[in-house]
Each structure stands twice: as C-alpha cells, then as structure tokens.
Design a protein around this motif. Structure first.
Motif, PDB file in Angstrom:
ATOM      1  N   LYS B 222      45.896  62.744  28.174  1.00 20.88           N
ATOM      2  CA  LYS B 222      46.750  61.448  28.168  1.00 20.88           C
ATOM      3  C   LYS B 222      46.067  60.427  27.441  1.00 20.88           C
ATOM      4  CE  LYS B 222      49.488  60.607  30.867  1.00 20.88           C
ATOM      5  NZ  LYS B 222      51.037  60.631  30.494  1.00 20.88           N
ATOM      6  N   ASP B 223      44.475  60.136  27.593  1.00 19.58           N
ATOM      7  CA  ASP B 223      43.907  59.109  26.709  1.00 19.58           C
ATOM      8  C   ASP B 223      44.168  59.402  25.283  1.00 19.58           C
ATOM      9  OD1 ASP B 223      43.220  58.346  29.200  1.00 19.58           O
ATOM     10  OD2 ASP B 223      41.085  59.084  28.982  1.00 19.58           O
ATOM     11  N   PHE B 224      44.170  60.618  24.832  1.00 23.51           N
ATOM     12  CA  PHE B 224      44.022  60.897  23.359  1.00 23.51           C
ATOM     13  C   PHE B 224      45.547  60.504  23.105  1.00 23.51           C
ATOM     14  CE2 PHE B 224      44.486  63.804  19.795  1.00 23.51           C
ATOM     15  CZ  PHE B 224      43.134  63.681  19.127  1.00 23.51           C
ATOM     16  N   GLU B 225      46.587  60.947  23.973  1.00 29.32           N
ATOM     17  CA  GLU B 225      48.234  60.570  23.424  1.00 29.32           C
ATOM     18  C   GLU B 225      48.075  58.732  23.329  1.00 29.32           C
ATOM     19  OE1 GLU B 225      50.408  61.641  26.766  1.00 29.32           O
ATOM     20  OE2 GLU B 225      52.091  60.973  25.586  1.00 29.32           O
ATOM     21  N   GLU B 226      47.339  58.181  24.096  1.00 26.88           N
ATOM     22  CA  GLU B 226      47.790  56.947  24.459  1.00 26.88           C
ATOM     23  C   GLU B 226      46.894  56.393  23.008  1.00 26.88           C
ATOM     24  OE1 GLU B 226      49.058  54.596  26.247  1.00 26.88           O
ATOM     25  OE2 GLU B 226      49.969  56.484  27.283  1.00 26.88           O
ATOM     26  N   GLU B 227      46.021  56.873  22.643  1.00 25.18           N
ATOM     27  CA  GLU B 227      45.358  56.349  21.267  1.00 25.18           C
ATOM     28  C   GLU B 227      46.079  56.784  20.109  1.00 25.18           C
ATOM     29  OE1 GLU B 227      41.017  55.683  19.986  1.00 25.18           O
ATOM     30  OE2 GLU B 227      40.847  57.428  21.177  1.00 25.18           O
ATOM     31  N   ILE B 228      46.659  57.814  20.085  1.00 26.61           N
ATOM     32  CA  ILE B 228      47.418  58.203  19.132  1.00 26.61           C
ATOM     33  C   ILE B 228      48.859  57.137  19.202  1.00 26.61           C
ATOM     34  CG2 ILE B 228      49.384  59.957  18.341  1.00 26.61           C
ATOM     35  CD1 ILE B 228      46.817  61.287  17.868  1.00 26.61           C
ATOM     36  N   LYS B 229      49.452  56.750  20.441  1.00 21.59           N
ATOM     37  CA  LYS B 229      50.399  55.918  20.457  1.00 21.59           C
ATOM     38  C   LYS B 229      49.952  54.551  19.803  1.00 21.59           C
ATOM     39  CE  LYS B 229      53.189  57.513  24.217  1.00 21.59           C
ATOM     40  NZ  LYS B 229      53.316  57.483  25.479  1.00 21.59           N
ATOM     41  N   ARG B 230      48.782  54.085  20.094  1.00 23.59           N
ATOM     42  CA  ARG B 230      48.029  52.872  19.451  1.00 23.59           C
ATOM     43  C   ARG B 230      47.881  52.951  18.053  1.00 23.59           C
ATOM     44  NH1 ARG B 230      45.150  52.660  24.413  1.00 23.59           N
ATOM     45  NH2 ARG B 230      43.190  53.491  23.186  1.00 23.59           N
ATOM     46  N   LEU B 231      47.666  54.004  17.552  1.00 27.33           N
ATOM     47  CA  LEU B 231      47.402  54.430  16.029  1.00 27.33           C
ATOM     48  C   LEU B 231      48.746  54.100  15.394  1.00 27.33           C
ATOM     49  CD1 LEU B 231      44.998  55.433  14.269  1.00 27.33           C
ATOM     50  CD2 LEU B 231      46.165  57.573  14.483  1.00 27.33           C
ATOM     51  N   GLU B 232      49.678  54.867  16.169  1.00 28.89           N
ATOM     52  CA  GLU B 232      50.957  54.854  15.385  1.00 28.89           C
ATOM     53  C   GLU B 232      51.722  53.371  15.407  1.00 28.89           C
ATOM     54  OE1 GLU B 232      55.090  57.546  15.929  1.00 28.89           O
ATOM     55  OE2 GLU B 232      54.288  56.568  17.706  1.00 28.89           O
ATOM     56  N   SER B 233      51.409  52.709  16.402  1.00 27.54           N
ATOM     57  CA  SER B 233      51.843  51.190  16.707  1.00 27.54           C
ATOM     58  C   SER B 233      51.058  50.290  15.867  1.00 27.54           C
ATOM     59  CB  SER B 233      51.873  50.837  18.042  1.00 27.54           C
ATOM     60  OG  SER B 233      50.482  50.532  18.555  1.00 27.54           O
ATOM     61  N   GLY B 234      49.999  50.939  15.014  1.00 26.80           N
ATOM     62  CA  GLY B 234      49.402  49.835  14.193  1.00 26.80           C
ATOM     63  C   GLY B 234      48.074  48.885  14.987  1.00 26.80           C
ATOM     64  N   ASP B 235      48.017  49.355  16.134  1.00 25.69           N
ATOM     65  CA  ASP B 235      46.966  48.416  17.093  1.00 25.69           C
ATOM     66  C   ASP B 235      45.472  48.973  16.696  1.00 25.69           C
ATOM     67  OD1 ASP B 235      49.072  47.037  18.023  1.00 25.69           O
ATOM     68  OD2 ASP B 235      49.374  48.043  19.934  1.00 25.69           O
ATOM     69  N   GLN B 236      45.583  50.095  16.430  1.00 24.92           N
ATOM     70  CA  GLN B 236      43.946  50.586  15.921  1.00 24.92           C
ATOM     71  C   GLN B 236      44.096  51.325  14.727  1.00 24.92           C
ATOM     72  OE1 GLN B 236      43.242  52.406  19.764  1.00 24.92           O
ATOM     73  NE2 GLN B 236      42.619  54.130  18.669  1.00 24.92           N
ATOM     74  N   GLU B 237      43.006  51.697  13.822  1.00 23.05           N
ATOM     75  CA  GLU B 237      43.002  52.183  12.738  1.00 23.05           C
ATOM     76  C   GLU B 237      42.673  53.573  12.703  1.00 23.05           C
ATOM     77  OE1 GLU B 237      40.937  49.656  10.127  1.00 23.05           O
ATOM     78  OE2 GLU B 237      42.654  48.222   9.926  1.00 23.05           O
ATOM     79  N   SER B 238      41.839  54.124  13.822  1.00 23.18           N
ATOM     80  CA  SER B 238      41.596  55.560  14.121  1.00 23.18           C
ATOM     81  C   SER B 238      41.243  55.827  15.506  1.00 23.18           C
ATOM     82  CB  SER B 238      40.015  55.760  13.375  1.00 23.18           C
ATOM     83  OG  SER B 238      39.231  55.120  13.781  1.00 23.18           O
ATOM     84  N   ILE B 239      41.115  57.150  15.642  1.00 21.36           N
ATOM     85  CA  ILE B 239      40.754  57.548  17.106  1.00 21.36           C
ATOM     86  C   ILE B 239      39.148  57.311  17.295  1.00 21.36           C
ATOM     87  CG2 ILE B 239      41.142  59.341  18.878  1.00 21.36           C
ATOM     88  CD1 ILE B 239      43.227  60.363  17.065  1.00 21.36           C
ATOM     89  N   VAL B 240      38.965  56.517  18.234  1.00 22.14           N
ATOM     90  CA  VAL B 240      37.640  56.256  18.348  1.00 22.14           C
ATOM     91  C   VAL B 240      36.900  56.806  19.832  1.00 22.14           C
ATOM     92  CG1 VAL B 240      37.591  54.111  16.887  1.00 22.14           C
ATOM     93  CG2 VAL B 240      38.198  53.961  19.414  1.00 22.14           C
TER      94      VAL B 240
END
Lengths: 228, 476
Positions: B222-240
């Motif tokens: 679920k956390d991974f999915e959330e990070e992917i969503k943030r990556l997709e929305s442009g809120d972050q540049e990589s999965i950290v």
C-alpha cells in the motif's frame, strides 16, 4: 556610460563594440566567462551585455556572482537559446532583459538605452530636468527647446549627470565612464567640461544646473520632469 | 477482483473450506467404519448366543418352548422388540433361499409355511447377503423385498450381519441379524454437526487472523502504491522509502526508468541548446555584417535578399529546434502544478516589460495541475504570456476552468486582438501576426505543437476586454 560586453564570438563582440562606441559609449569586452567575471566585478560598469553560452564560466553564473556582490547595474542577456527555460533562468539569476540571437544592432542599442534609463529611473528616451531636455536616442540636448551644440565628451558628462539627477557623481566616476580603459586620464579635463557645460546650459548664471560638492563630486540640481 | 487483500482472503477461504471438507469426509468415513465394527462385534455376540438356542434335526431348526423366557430376554437385550432399533434375525438356506426360522415367529418352523408376497414385504425382510460356512460379514444394506414406495428412504438402510454354517448333508445355512441403521446415522449426523460447528469456528478464526495479518503483509505494498501515486502526480521525483526485499527490485527498476527518462530529456535539451548556440551565433554575426553594410549608401541591392534569407533561416532553425524538444504524449508524463510556472513567468515578464504600465493577473489556484512536461508548460505559457504582455494595453489575465479530464486555460489581454480574417492561420508555422515583431508566428506555431503533443487543443478567440484570448485545453 561604460558598457561591458561578454561574448565569445569575436565577430559579434567586435560588431557590438563598434556599434556602441559609435553611439558614444565606453566599451569593455571579454571573450570568456573568467575574464568577463573579472570585468563585471571590478570595473565601474553601467550596463553589461552577457552571452549565456560562454567558455570557462557560464553567463548565468556570472550574473549570479554580480548580484551576489550587491552590484545592481542592468544586465542584458544575449542568448541563442530561444527556449523560455533559458530566458527565465537568466532573468531569475538577476538579468533585466534579453535579446535573442540573431539580432539587429538598433534593437540591441534600444534595449541598452532602455536599461540605462531604468537605472536612472527614466522611463522614456527623453529626459527633462527643468528647462533642459536630453534625447538619448538622438544624443541631442535642448535648453528651452533650443538645441545646444555639445562635443561628444560634453554630451557624455551631461547625459551621466542627468541620468543620475539629484545624486552626487564623483570626478573619478565621471572619468571612468568617459574614457576607455587604455585611454589617458586627466581628471582636470572633467573640470573643463563642467565649466563649458555650465556656460552652455546657464549663460545667464541663473539656473545653476550643476552643483560642485567639494571633495565629493558634482550633482545635477534641476528637478526631473518626466520621471517614471 | 483487483485487490490483493481480496485475492488473499478469497484464496485462504477456498483453501480452508476445501481442507475442512476433505478432513470432514475422512473423519466421517473413519468414524462410520469404527461404528460399523462396533456393531459387528455386538451382532456377532448376539448371533452366537442365538445359535445356542437352536436344535437341528433332519433339516429343521427348532427351539424348545421351555427356553422361551431366556429367548425373550435375549431378544429384549438385543433390541429385537425395540421400535427404533427394530432388530430381526432369520436362518436361511443359502442355496434355496428358503427361510427356516425368523425371530418374529421364533417357535415356528417356517420351512413349510407359505407367506404371501405382501407378508414378505411388510414383515419378513431378507437381504442380498450370502455368507460361506465359517464366514461372517457385516454390511449396510437395503432389504431385497422392500416396499417400492420406500425405495428412496435412506432410513430403510439396515446394518446386516451374516454368519454361514453347514449341516451335512442337509445344506448350507446362514444366520442373518439385521437392525436399523438409524442409530448409526444419528451418531454420524451428530458427529457431522459437531464437526461443521468446530470447523466453521476454526475457519472464522483463521479468516480473521488472515485479515489481520494481511494488513501487516499488504502495508508495504500500500505504501509503495502511495509513493507511485505521488510520483505520478509529480509530488516526488523517485521512490525513496525502504521496502521489503521482494519490492526492492521493482523500486530500483522504476527509479532507474524515471532517472533515465529525466537524464535523457536533459541531455537531449542540452544538446539542442548547444546546437542552437552553434547555429545562431554565426547567423548573428552575419546579421551584424549586414547591418553594417546597411548603413553604407553604396550597398549592393542584394543585401536585402541576403537579410531576408537570413531571417528565414533563423525562423526555420528556431521553429525546428523548439518543436524538437516538445515531449510527446507517449512519454512518461506526470501532472505538474500550473501556478508556480505562471508566477515565474509573470516575475520574469514584468522585468522585461518594466517600462510598460500594465497588470498581469494570474487567477489560478495552487492545486491546479496539467499533465504536461514542466519545460513544455514553461515554453507554452512563456510564448503565450509574452505575446499578451507585448500586445496588451493595461491588462493581461490568466484564468482556468475544469472541463472533465481537461483544464481550460484562457490567456486574455486588452490589446488589439487577433485579425478578423482567419486568425487560426496564426497557429500554423511561418505566419506572423505582426511582421514587425520578431518571432510571434513561430511562437504560436510552437504552442500548437506543444498543445497537440500533450493531447490538447488551442483556439484564438476574443477576450472579455475585446482583446485577444488564447484558449488552451490541456489534459489533467
């Protein structure tokens, strides 16, 4: 007026230099970023024209350095990069305007004049102080709408004084703005020019347009009429 | 079924229920066989006791009437008179199938009595069983002469014990003892009921445990999915964030892909910037020479032609280089906020148009995003706002309105507006709105390229201030 050109292409550098000199500016040139930064930081520059793609030090880094040192003279970017990313980066770094390559000499000159007026807070190419009117694009001066015939050096002095009307301009600053780096400098000549200007601008000795402040310099005293 | 948790629960439920069913079946068969074995022992004992009452003489089985009391006791103890157990016994000639004795008429030799078929159906059940002399068998059977109406009644099934013996030369016989299987069935039913209750409770507990553990197991996904969503929305540049070993390879691959995409784009743009510099610097020098020659009164008339061709070359280079960096919509594009780009451009343009007294109003909220590359947003709105600032009188305004999966952005000014005659021509390459103003035609043509590559549209309209309105419709 002293203008710095930092441009690595010798043809463009020389063309711009010639054009500006013809108009009466004192011009310093640098062919790379390192030399350019030295001039930009250590010389009394009125306007700098900086190419963005320079060897040694990038144009944007030069602009950042100049602003970091607290120098606030206007900077015009010359850029071959037409993307907005480059222009915005340059303007955000501290440049005031940009000209895209290739450009016409008149366009560049107009932008430089506009920037100079901006420094002295003059919005138009004509500056009026009391009955004295100076047209920067035509390099002509009028008193009560009658043209006064000035030599090139006299014009340079009156232009600089009127551009900074109300401010004290030192004799050394006037000398530096008028002469090339390698020219002979004689500060007594400035006094001669000032005396001649006083006679031409105030034949009846009633206006007293140029005030002498002992040990400090000169001030153009007539009130600005068309300040921006 | 797209949820991992739902998949896990359904698969666990199926496995648990399948296991319970198989286990229940095995247990049921085991218990049923054990019950049958118990019955076997009981009925064998009754059989041996019963055989002790018989006298055999010249092919006839008889019981002395004096033994009636003991026999009745035996019958009572063995459940012969019990209406539930309904136990009965008979002796049959295994060859002729003639019944010689039956517990219903224990003191009568039945050999010579003729019963009707109805009597047989009602009272004297016989079974399809045949034991060899010395052999004993136990089976669950239905009577052969069963009333056809009762054929499908499960309760009619009986536990049948048979013991074979021989009286030479009269023949071979078997003693058959049968009793109702109801008690056996009720025991099985009770056991099955208990098993169902037990297993259901276990299944419920296991499922609850599964549900609880699934949250713990699925949490990193679920956390991974959330990070992917943030990556997709442009809120972050990589999965950290750190993840379990199973997810690390995917994390590495996604980060590598994103970095590759970003790096590739940057290298490409840098290369094009260098190319622009290399091409335009000589053009600029040539322009300088033409300008110098232009001031010469004896200049050649061909200078004008050279100047015009130079301008054309510059337009082509500018247009081609600028459209070359436009990101097409097949690339990995994440939504980016619009307002920060517009604010950057506003601050830059107010510097450039310092001497012009006008207002540049950005009416865009900070949460408004468009699905475009950030550089493309800057390029698009840089061109459009620059045109608006150049041609406005007192006002430039940017406003937005949502339109389903798109965002409509209006760039309005109060200037002279677009020409009435076919303004859409301006969106095509090489047509200029103002021949004295450099680059506008190229700018609008590049805007069209950017908008179309992003999957949007661009229109030239009239603003509410009766100036120009450029309306772009961009994906969000």
């Amino acid at each position: 007026m002293r203008i710095l050109i930092i441009e690595d292409d010798s043809d463009i550098r020389e063309q711009v230099k010639e054009e500006l000199k013809k108009t009466g500016f004192v011009v310093d040139t640098a062919a790379d970023g390192k030399m350019g930064l030295h001039y930009a930081l250590d010389y009394p520059i009125d306007v700098a024209i900086i190419d963005l793609g320079l060897p040694e030090i990038d144009g944007i880094d030069i602009i950042k350095n100049v602003r970091a040192k607290g120098l606030d003279y206007p900077i015009l970017i010359l850029t071959a990069r037409s993307r907005w990313q480059s222009k915005v980066e340059g303007l955000e770094a501290g440049a005031d305007d940009y000209v895209e390559k290739p450009f016409h000499a008149e366009e560049l000159l107009a932008r430089v004049r506009a920037l100079l007026r901006r420094t002295g807070r003059w919005a138009a190419s004509e500056m009026t102080c009391g009955p004295v009117r100076l047209n920067t694009s035509e390099q002509r001066v009028f008193l009560h709408d009658e043209e006064i015939i000035l030599t090139a050096y006299e014009y340079k002095v009156i232009e600089h004084l009127m551009l900074h009307a109300g401010k004290v301009i030192s004799k050394s600053e006037l000398t530096e703005k008028m002469y090339d780096d390698d020219s002979d400098r004689d500060s007594n000549v400035i006094e001669v020019f000032i005396r001649r200007l006083r006679i031409k601008l105030d034949p009846n000795n009633s206006l007293k347009p140029i005030e002498t402040l002992r040990g400090r310099g000169y001030r153009f005293t007539l009130p600005r009429i068309n300040t921006a | 079924m797209n949820s991992l948790r739902a998949r896990q629960l359904v698969s666990s439920f199926a496995i648990i229920m399948g296991s319970i069913f198989i286990l229940g079946l095995i247990l049921s068969m085991f218990i049923s066989n054990r019950e049958l074995e118990n019955e076997h022992t009981k009925l064998k004992d009754i059989g041996f006791d019963l055989l002790g009452y018989f006298s055999f003489e010249k092919g006839n089985f008889t019981i002395d009437t004096e033994l009636e009391e003991q026999l009745n006791k035996l019958f009572t103890d063995a459940g012969f008179s019990d209406s539930v157990e309904n136990t009965a016994a008979y002796i049959q000639d295994t060859n002729t199938k003639i019944i010689h004795w039956h517990s219903l008429d224990p003191f009568v030799n039945l050999k010579n009595i003729s019963y009707t078929k109805k009597d047989m159906e009602r009272t004297l059940y016989t079974y399809p069983i045949s034991a060899e002399p010395g052999e004993d068998i136990i089976k669950r059977l239905k009577p052969v002469n069963l009333d056809p109406d009762l054929e499908n009644d499960r309760n009619i099934q009986h536990i049948v014990y048979s013991y074979g013996f021989q009286h030479s030369p009269y023949g071979r016989y078997q003693l058959v003892i049968a009793k109702s299987a109801n008690t056996l069935f009720s025991g099985e039913r009770d056991m099955v009921t208990h098993l169902i209750l037990l297993f259901s409770a276990s299944a419920l507990l296991v499922l609850l445990a599964q549900l609880a553990t699934s949250y713990w197991v699925i949490a990193p996904i679920k956390d991974f999915e959330e990070e992917i969503k943030r990556l997709e929305s442009g809120d972050q540049e990589s999965i950290v964030n750190p993840y379990p070993d199973e997810l690390n390879p995917i994390k590495g691959t996604i980060n590598a892909l994103v970095q590759y995409e970003v790096g590739q784009k940057r290298r490409y743009r840098d290369a094009l910037d260098d190319l622009a510099h290399s091409l335009k610097t000589p053009l600029s020098a040539i322009q300088g020479y033409i300008d110098q020659e232009g001031n010469n009164p004896d200049r050649s008339p061909s200078i004008e032609g050279v100047s015009s061709q130079l301008e054309r070359m510059n337009d082509i280079i500018s247009y081609q280089l600028r459209r070359a960096v436009v990101t097409n919509h097949h690339a990995m594009i994440t939504p980016h906020p619009l307002r920060p780009v517009l604010i950057r451009l506003r601050d830059s343009l107010l510097k450039v148009y310092h001497t012009k007294n006008f207002t540049l109003d950005i009416k865009v909220e900070s949460d408004v995003k468009v699905r475009m590359d950030n550089d493309d947003i800057l390029e698009l709105f840089g061109n459009l706002l620059n045109n608006a600032c150049r041609f406005c009188e007192k006002l430039v305004e940017v406003n937005v309105q949502p339109d389903g999966n798109f965002l409509i952005v209006n760039i309005d000014d109060d200037g002279m507006g677009f020409p009435d005659n076919n303004p859409s021509k301006l969106l095509k390459r090489g047509i200029r709105a103002d021949s004295q103003t450099e680059g506008q035609g190229i700018g609008l043509a590049v805007c069209t390229e950017i908008v179309e590559a992003a999957g949007g549209t661009i229109e030239l309209l009239v603003s509410p201030q009766v100036g120009a309105r450029v309306r772009v419709r961009l994906p969000v």
